[in-house]
Design an enzyme around this catalytic site. Structure first.
Site, PDB file in Angstrom:
ATOM      1  N   ILE A 179       0.825  -1.210   0.000  1.00  0.00           N
ATOM      2  CA  ILE A 179       0.000   0.000   0.000  1.00  0.00           C
ATOM      3  C   ILE A 179       0.865   1.268   0.000  1.00  0.00           C
ATOM      4  CG2 ILE A 179      -0.258   0.389   2.503  1.00  0.00           C
ATOM      5  CD1 ILE A 179      -3.321   0.541   1.989  1.00  0.00           C
ATOM      6  N   ASN A 235      11.646  -8.149   7.143  1.00  0.00           N
ATOM      7  CA  ASN A 235      11.928  -7.407   8.362  1.00  0.00           C
ATOM      8  C   ASN A 235      11.480  -8.258   9.545  1.00  0.00           C
ATOM      9  OD1 ASN A 235      12.845  -5.145   6.925  1.00  0.00           O
ATOM     10  ND2 ASN A 235      10.766  -4.356   6.687  1.00  0.00           N
ATOM     11  N   HIS A 294       6.210 -11.587   5.989  1.00  0.00           N
ATOM     12  CA  HIS A 294       6.023 -11.176   4.593  1.00  0.00           C
ATOM     13  C   HIS A 294       7.377 -10.886   3.985  1.00  0.00           C
ATOM     14  CE1 HIS A 294       5.471  -7.821   7.401  1.00  0.00           C
ATOM     15  NE2 HIS A 294       6.114  -7.065   6.531  1.00  0.00           N
TER      16      HIS A 294
END
Ligand code: DGP
Length: 115
Positions: free
Chosen positions: A31, A88, A101
């Site tokens: 996003i 991360n 992710h």
């Protein structure tokens, strides 16, 4: 284990621009893109951080995530010039969503070291 925004994307309860889907893996555009191509590749099962990954249990799932990344990179036209894959982990790693992710970033020259 708390549900994250990504669980809602998996269940199609909130929209996302999905670019790849299998029984076990989903990929959609970030996003808040940090590069011309910025896609998140996630497992459909909830794993909060990379710390919970176990090689024996998750080897095939991780293999699928890398296969998806390679396929998407080809589809997006960034495979040949190169791209970056990032997980991360935790606060110092800059993780905001606690559902693992893989970031697929490409379409521009990446810098090193990262911020
Ligand atoms: P990280 O900092 O590694 O946890 O990255 C989380 C990423 O998730 C961040 O780049 C923004 C993205 N993101 C957060 N919420 C949403 C959302 O609702 N939809 C989409 N497509 N991406 C999101």
């Amino acid at each position: 284990m708390g549900e994250t925004i990504f669980s809602k994307i998996i269940k199609k309860e909130i929209p996302a621009e999905i670019v790849y889907e299998s029984d076990t893996v989903l990929a959609f555009r970030d996003i808040n893109p940090q590069a011309p191509v910025h896609i998140l590749i996630i497992p459909k099962i909830e794993i909060p951080t990379v710390r919970e990954i176990n090689g024996l249990e998750h080897a095939s799932l991780l293999g699928e995530m890398y296969d998806a990344a390679n396929q998407i990179a080809k589809d997006e036209g960034i495979s040949e010039n190169g791209f970056r894959l990032v997980f991360n982990c935790g606060d110092n790693g800059g993780q905001e969503v606690y559902h693992i992710h893989m970031h697929l970033l490409g379409g521009r020259q990446m810098q090193w070291p990262p911020g």
